[in-house]
Design a protein around this motif. Structure first.
Motif, PDB file in Angstrom:
ATOM      1  N   LEU A 221      16.084  -2.899  -2.019  1.00 26.65           N
ATOM      2  CA  LEU A 221      14.627  -2.827  -2.176  1.00 26.65           C
ATOM      3  C   LEU A 221      14.096  -1.406  -2.043  1.00 26.65           C
ATOM      4  N   ARG A 222      14.964  -0.460  -1.713  1.00 22.64           N
ATOM      5  CA  ARG A 222      14.527   0.934  -1.615  1.00 22.64           C
ATOM      6  C   ARG A 222      14.596   1.656  -2.965  1.00 22.64           C
ATOM      7  N   LYS A 223      15.034   0.958  -3.992  1.00 25.99           N
ATOM      8  CA  LYS A 223      15.259   1.591  -5.290  1.00 25.99           C
ATOM      9  C   LYS A 223      14.111   1.291  -6.245  1.00 25.99           C
ATOM     10  N   ALA A 224      13.525   2.341  -6.788  1.00 26.16           N
ATOM     11  CA  ALA A 224      12.386   2.187  -7.696  1.00 26.16           C
ATOM     12  C   ALA A 224      12.775   1.406  -8.947  1.00 26.16           C
ATOM     13  N   SER A 225      14.013   1.569  -9.406  1.00 24.86           N
ATOM     14  CA  SER A 225      14.460   0.878 -10.618  1.00 24.86           C
ATOM     15  C   SER A 225      14.455  -0.640 -10.431  1.00 24.86           C
ATOM     16  N   VAL A 226      14.710  -1.107  -9.206  1.00 20.19           N
ATOM     17  CA  VAL A 226      14.675  -2.541  -8.915  1.00 20.19           C
ATOM     18  C   VAL A 226      13.250  -3.066  -9.044  1.00 20.19           C
ATOM     19  N   TRP A 227      12.300  -2.378  -8.438  1.00 17.07           N
ATOM     20  CA  TRP A 227      10.908  -2.812  -8.492  1.00 17.07           C
ATOM     21  C   TRP A 227      10.357  -2.747  -9.913  1.00 17.07           C
ATOM     22  N   ALA A 228      10.766  -1.736 -10.672  1.00 17.07           N
ATOM     23  CA  ALA A 228      10.308  -1.627 -12.055  1.00 17.07           C
ATOM     24  C   ALA A 228      10.818  -2.795 -12.887  1.00 17.07           C
ATOM     25  N   THR A 229      12.071  -3.187 -12.666  1.00 18.90           N
ATOM     26  CA  THR A 229      12.642  -4.313 -13.406  1.00 18.90           C
ATOM     27  C   THR A 229      11.953  -5.618 -13.030  1.00 18.90           C
ATOM     28  N   MET A 230      11.633  -5.776 -11.752  1.00 20.49           N
ATOM     29  CA  MET A 230      10.914  -6.968 -11.321  1.00 20.49           C
ATOM     30  C   MET A 230       9.518  -7.018 -11.929  1.00 20.49           C
ATOM     31  N   LEU A 231       8.873  -5.868 -12.061  1.00 24.71           N
ATOM     32  CA  LEU A 231       7.547  -5.830 -12.684  1.00 24.71           C
ATOM     33  C   LEU A 231       7.629  -6.251 -14.152  1.00 24.71           C
ATOM     34  N   VAL A 232       8.665  -5.798 -14.840  1.00 27.37           N
ATOM     35  CA  VAL A 232       8.866  -6.198 -16.233  1.00 27.37           C
ATOM     36  C   VAL A 232       8.994  -7.715 -16.333  1.00 27.37           C
ATOM     37  N   ALA A 233       9.780  -8.315 -15.421  1.00 28.97           N
ATOM     38  CA  ALA A 233       9.955  -9.771 -15.432  1.00 28.97           C
ATOM     39  C   ALA A 233       8.658 -10.493 -15.104  1.00 28.97           C
ATOM     40  N   ALA A 234       7.962 -10.033 -14.077  1.00 27.59           N
ATOM     41  CA  ALA A 234       6.747 -10.713 -13.613  1.00 27.59           C
ATOM     42  C   ALA A 234       5.659 -10.737 -14.673  1.00 27.59           C
ATOM     43  N   VAL A 235       5.562  -9.661 -15.447  1.00 24.38           N
ATOM     44  CA  VAL A 235       4.521  -9.582 -16.475  1.00 24.38           C
ATOM     45  C   VAL A 235       5.015 -10.138 -17.811  1.00 24.38           C
ATOM     46  N   GLY A 236       6.195  -9.705 -18.225  1.00 23.26           N
ATOM     47  CA  GLY A 236       6.664 -10.036 -19.566  1.00 23.26           C
ATOM     48  C   GLY A 236       7.001 -11.500 -19.773  1.00 23.26           C
ATOM     49  N   VAL A 237       7.532 -12.162 -18.746  1.00 19.95           N
ATOM     50  CA  VAL A 237       7.965 -13.560 -18.890  1.00 19.95           C
ATOM     51  C   VAL A 237       6.805 -14.537 -18.671  1.00 19.95           C
ATOM     52  N   ALA A 238       5.643 -14.028 -18.306  1.00 15.96           N
ATOM     53  CA  ALA A 238       4.501 -14.895 -17.999  1.00 15.96           C
ATOM     54  C   ALA A 238       4.081 -15.763 -19.179  1.00 15.96           C
ATOM     55  N   SER A 239       4.386 -15.334 -20.393  1.00 13.21           N
ATOM     56  CA  SER A 239       3.967 -16.115 -21.563  1.00 13.21           C
ATOM     57  C   SER A 239       4.608 -17.504 -21.587  1.00 13.21           C
ATOM     58  N   ALA A 330      15.847 -12.940 -22.682  1.00 13.57           N
ATOM     59  CA  ALA A 330      15.662 -11.732 -21.867  1.00 13.57           C
ATOM     60  C   ALA A 330      16.089 -11.912 -20.416  1.00 13.57           C
ATOM     61  N   ILE A 331      16.066 -13.123 -19.892  1.00 12.13           N
ATOM     62  CA  ILE A 331      16.176 -13.317 -18.439  1.00 12.13           C
ATOM     63  C   ILE A 331      17.555 -12.964 -17.868  1.00 12.13           C
ATOM     64  N   PRO A 332      18.689 -13.330 -18.500  1.00 14.59           N
ATOM     65  CA  PRO A 332      19.971 -12.877 -17.944  1.00 14.59           C
ATOM     66  C   PRO A 332      20.104 -11.355 -17.909  1.00 14.59           C
ATOM     67  N   THR A 333      19.527 -10.663 -18.884  1.00 15.65           N
ATOM     68  CA  THR A 333      19.561  -9.191 -18.878  1.00 15.65           C
ATOM     69  C   THR A 333      18.796  -8.643 -17.685  1.00 15.65           C
ATOM     70  N   ILE A 334      17.680  -9.265 -17.346  1.00 21.11           N
ATOM     71  CA  ILE A 334      16.918  -8.836 -16.172  1.00 21.11           C
ATOM     72  C   ILE A 334      17.769  -8.961 -14.921  1.00 21.11           C
ATOM     73  N   GLN A 335      18.499 -10.093 -14.791  1.00 18.39           N
ATOM     74  CA  GLN A 335      19.352 -10.299 -13.632  1.00 18.39           C
ATOM     75  C   GLN A 335      20.483  -9.269 -13.565  1.00 18.39           C
ATOM     76  N   VAL A 336      21.131  -9.019 -14.688  1.00 14.50           N
ATOM     77  CA  VAL A 336      22.240  -8.061 -14.707  1.00 14.50           C
ATOM     78  C   VAL A 336      21.754  -6.664 -14.360  1.00 14.50           C
ATOM     79  N   ARG A 337      20.590  -6.279 -14.870  1.00 13.62           N
ATOM     80  CA  ARG A 337      20.056  -4.951 -14.549  1.00 13.62           C
ATOM     81  C   ARG A 337      19.767  -4.832 -13.053  1.00 13.62           C
ATOM     82  N   LEU A 338      19.223  -5.879 -12.460  1.00 11.89           N
ATOM     83  CA  LEU A 338      18.942  -5.834 -11.025  1.00 11.89           C
ATOM     84  C   LEU A 338      20.227  -5.677 -10.205  1.00 11.89           C
ATOM     85  N   THR A 339      21.250  -6.467 -10.533  1.00 13.91           N
ATOM     86  CA  THR A 339      22.479  -6.403  -9.740  1.00 13.91           C
ATOM     87  C   THR A 339      23.246  -5.109  -9.971  1.00 13.91           C
ATOM     88  N   ARG A 340      23.103  -4.506 -11.137  1.00 18.53           N
ATOM     89  CA  ARG A 340      23.779  -3.220 -11.367  1.00 18.53           C
ATOM     90  C   ARG A 340      23.016  -2.066 -10.712  1.00 18.53           C
TER      91      ARG A 340
END
Length: 410
Positions: A221-239, A330-340
Motif C-alpha cells: 500500500l506504500r506504492k503509488a502504482s498500486v493506488w493508481a491501478t485501483m483508481l483505474v478499476a474503481a472508475v473504469g469498471v463502474a459501467s 480488463a479485470i484479470p489484467t488489473i489483478q496481475v498489474r497489482l500483484t506484479r
C-alpha cells in the motif's frame, strides 16, 4: 527379463495413477474455490435482479432501495483491507472457511430483515468477506497452478463469480419472483454451506498456505502504482454496475417486456462476463496492458450503442452480453498489474482489487440512480457508465507514463 519388463510397466502405471490423482485433487481444489466465488457472486448480483421486489416489500422507491446494494459494496470495500490484514498470519485454508461462515450468516440475516435499515445492514455484513475471499483464493489458486500464471489463477477464482451471473443470479431472481425475495437469500445461505464443506474437504492442508506478517502485506500500500491501478478499476469498471443494477427496469420499462425476461437478460450479461473473464485471463499473463485498453475501449463503443438504441430489444439484449464481455476482459489484467507491482502482498492485492471493483459497484449504482432520479430516463444510467469508463481509460493512459514498466509473465 520378463520380470524387469513387468516391473517397469507396474512403475509406469503407478506413476500415471499418482499423476492422475494429483490432477484430480488440483481440479477439486480449484472447483471448491470457484464454488465459493459462485456463492459470493450469486449473493451480490441477485440483489439487482430482485431490486423491484424488495423495494416494494420494504415500502421504499427504486432509488432508495439501491442503498442496500451500495451497503454491500461498502462492506466489500471496508472488509477487503481490514479482514485481510487482521487475518494476515492465518493459513489461507482456515481463512477461506471463516469467510464462508460469515457469508452464510449475512445472507441468513438478509432473508430475515424486517425493514430497509436492517436489510442494508445485513447486506453490509454479507459484503465483508468478499474481498478477503478473492485475495486468499487467488493465493491458493496460484499455489495450485504454479508461478507465472497469476492471470489464469485469478480468472479461475473469478470464473465462479461470472458463472453466478449466468446461472446463480437468474435462478435467484426466478426464485424470488416465484417464492418471494427472502427465499433468494436463504437459498444462497444454503448454497454457502455446501461451499463451506467443499472448501473443508478439498483445499489442501499445508503450511505453504500460511500467512505472513502484517507489515509485509502493508508494504504494497506504500506504492503509488498500486493506488493508481485501483483508481483505474474503481472508475473504469463502474459501467458494469451502472447497467447491471438496473437490468430489471431496463427490461420491463424500456423495452416493455414482462418480468419473465429479466433472468434471460441477466444470463446474457453473465455469459458475456464469463467469456470476457476467460479472454482477459489469457491476455493478462502475456500482455501487461492490452486487456485494459481493449476492454475499456470496446466497452465505451458498446455502451454508446446501447445508450442510443437500447430501447430496441434487438440492441439491448446483445448489448448486455457485449458490455459484460468487454468490461470483464480488463479485470484479470488489473489483478496481475497489482500483484506484479506488489509481489510481497499477494493476498492484500487480491482483496484490494475486489475492493476497487466494489467501489465501482457503488459508484456505478449511484451514478445511474442519480441520472434516473434527475428525470433523464433509465437509459441515462448507460451513459453515466460510459462516461466513467472513458475517465478510467484516460487515467490508465496517464499512469502508463509513471508506473514501472511490466514485462510479460514467463
Amino acid at each position: 527379463m520378463f520380470s524387469k519388463g513387468y516391473e517397469s510397466q507396474c512403475a509406469a502405471v503407478k506413476l500415471h495413477c499418482t499423476d492422475a490423482g494429483e490432477h484430480r485433487r488440483r481440479a477439486l481444489t480449484l472447483f471448491s474455490l470457484a464454488l465459493g466465488s459462485f456463492c459470493i457472486g450469486t449473493s451480490e448480483f441477485a440483489s439487482m435482479g430482485i431490486l423491484q421486489l424488495f423495494s416494494e416489500s420494504l415500502n421504499v422507491d427504486i432509488s432508495s432501495a439501491t442503498n442496500a446494494i451500495t451497503a454491500y459494496a461498502i462492506g466489500v470495500v471496508i472488509g477487503a483491507p481490514f479482514v485481510t490484514l487482521a487475518a494476515a498470519r492465518m493459513n489461507r485454508r482456515s481463512l477461506l472457511l471463516g469467510l464462508m461462515v460469515l457469508l452464510v450468516f449475512g445472507n441468513l440475516l438478509s432473508g430475515l430483515a424486517a425493514n430497509i435499515g436492517m436489510f442494508a445492514a445485513a447486506r453490509f455484513i454479507s459484503g465483508l468477506p468478499q474481498g478477503a475471499y478473492f485475495g486468499a483464493g487467488a493465493v491458493v489458486a496460484s499455489y495450485i497452478v504454479g508461478p507465472g500464471h497469476g492471470g489464469k489463477a485469478f480468472s479461475l477464482v473469478m470464473s465462479g463469480l461470472t458463472v453466478a451471473t449466468i446461472f446463480g443470479s437468474p435462478l435467484a431472481t426466478f426464485l424470488g419472483q416465484s417464492l418471494g425475495w427472502r427465499n433468494t437469500y436463504l437459498a444462497v445461505a444454503g448454497l454457502g454451506v455446501v461451499s463451506l464443506l467443499s472448501l473443508w474437504f478439498w483445499v489442501p492442508r499445508t503450511s505453504s498456505l500460511d500467512g505472513g506478517p502484517i507489515k509485509q502485506e502493508l508494504a504494497g500500500l506504500r506504492k503509488a502504482s498500486v493506488w493508481a491501478t485501483m483508481l483505474v478499476a474503481a472508475v473504469g469498471v463502474a459501467s458494469i454496475f451502472a447497467v447491471y443494477t438496473f437490468i430489471g427496469p431496463l427490461v420491463t420499462d424500456v423495452v416493455n417486456f414482462n418480468s419473465g425476461w429479466i433472468p434471460v437478460a441477466l444470463a446474457l450479461f453473465g455469459l458475456g462476463m464469463t467469456a470476457g473473464n476467460l479472454i482477459g485471463g489469457r491476455l493478462a499473463d502475456s500482455y501487461p496492458a492490452l486487456g485494459i485498453v481493449v476492454g475499456f475501449g470496446s466497452a465505451i463503443v458498446v455502451l454508446a450503442l446501447v445508450g442510443f438504441l437500447g430501447s430496441a430489444p434487438v440492441v439491448l439484449f446483445p448489448g448486455l452480453f457485449l458490455i459484460g464481455a468487454t468490461m470483464m476482459t480488463a479485470i484479470p489484467t488489473i489483478q496481475v498489474r497489482l500483484t506484479r507491482f506488489a509481489p510481497e502482498s499477494p493476498a492484500l492485492m487480491g482483496a484490494m482489487n475486489l475492493a476497487a471493483l466494489n467501489v465501482a459497484n457503488a459508484v456505478g449504482a449511484w451514478s445511474g440512480s442519480l441520472t434516473i432520479a434527475a428525470g433523464m430516463g433509465l437509459l441515462s444510467a448507460v451513459w453515466a457508465g460510459s462516461a466513467l469508463t472513458l475517465v478510467g481509460l484516460i487515467i490508465f493512459g496517464l499512469t502508463l507514463f509513471r508506473a514501472p514498466r511490466l514485462a510479460p509473465a514467463r
